[in-house]
Design an enzyme around this catalytic site. Structure first.
Site, mmCIF file in Angstrom:
data_model
loop_
_atom_site.group_PDB
_atom_site.id
_atom_site.type_symbol
_atom_site.label_atom_id
_atom_site.label_comp_id
_atom_site.label_asym_id
_atom_site.label_seq_id
_atom_site.Cartn_x
_atom_site.Cartn_y
_atom_site.Cartn_z
ATOM 1 C CB SER A 1 26.450 -14.075 20.484
ATOM 2 O OG SER A 1 27.250 -14.994 21.184
ATOM 3 C CG ASN A 2 24.928 -18.952 22.094
ATOM 4 O OD1 ASN A 2 25.467 -19.136 23.168
ATOM 5 N ND2 ASN A 2 25.484 -19.332 20.936
#
Ligand code: C5P
Length: 211
Positions: free
Chosen positions: A21-22
């Site tokens: 993810s980020n």
């Protein structure tokens, strides 16, 4: 006006316990949704996994997890939106294979094969009608203006909001942001550095102005 906004990150599973993810917090997209509701618009918010509270007064609120789910929902809802704002930090790559059971560590290194996810902005830009407006974000660490203008054109955006990430007071997770708006007609509006909700109000006012 019917406004469609996406926000937050996506999660791409590696195995049942891990994902890619980020750092997107969803704050800017949620602020835009709140500002749009407050300005009297009909707002649909499509959100990746974030810890924020649902803005009040939304017409619809849809939670998704993966880039593929985000793409499905956005492509389904796009045709009925007058203005679409793409604020989500959609993962560009996902593991090619999702392991069905937890991957065990070994003494050595490990390599993950990644494949591209769909570029939702590009897909929507291709089917955009002349009566619709499409607005993107460009979160950049370097060459902000150059990269933003390149994306504005490549993705057929009408406007792009460029913001610096990687410096204090701007970008991911911060309550403040620094935004410059670039229009496909060549205009540039520097919104400066301020609270995300303040910037969101100015953005909504600008984007919904009659030309
Ligand atoms: O090319 P880049 O991902 O930096 O462009 C950012 C813009 O594109 C944002 O508006 C983001 O929401 C959108 N985007 C998208 N689908 C992706 C990746 C980014 O719609 N897979």
């Amino acid at each position: 006006m019917k406004i469609l906004i996406n926000a937050g990150p996506t999660r791409e599973s590696i195995d049942p316990v891990r994902f890619i993810s980020n750092h997107s917090s969803g704050k800017m997209g949620y602020a835009l949704a709140q500002a749009a509701v407050d300005a009297g618009h009909e707002v649909t918010l499509v959100s990746g996994p974030v810890t924020l509270q649902e803005p009040s007064g939304l017409t619809d609120f849809i939670r998704i997890t993966t880039a593929a789910e985000m793409a499905d929902v956005m492509k389904r809802l796009f045709a009925s939106a007058d203005l679409t704002i793409l604020c989500a930090a959609v993962a560009d790559y996902r593991p090619k294979i999702i392991a069905s059971s937890k991957l065990k560590k070994t003494a050595g290194d490990m390599f993950l094969e990644l494949e591209r996810t769909e570029d939702i902005a590009l897909s929507l830009g291709k089917v955009k009608r002349p009566d619709q407006m499409l607005v993107g974000f460009a979160a950049e660490t370097d060459n902000v203006e150059f990269n933003a203008l390149k994306k504005l054109e490549a993705k057929n955006f009408d406007w792009i909001a460029a913001n610096r990430v990687g410096i204090p007071g701007s970008g991911f997770a911060s309550d403040t942001n620094m935004i410059k708006l670039y229009c496909s007609d060549g205009r540039m509006l520097d919104l400066g550095c301020s609270a995300k909700l303040e910037l969101a109000r100015v953005m909504i006012r600008t984007l919904t102005e009659k030309k």
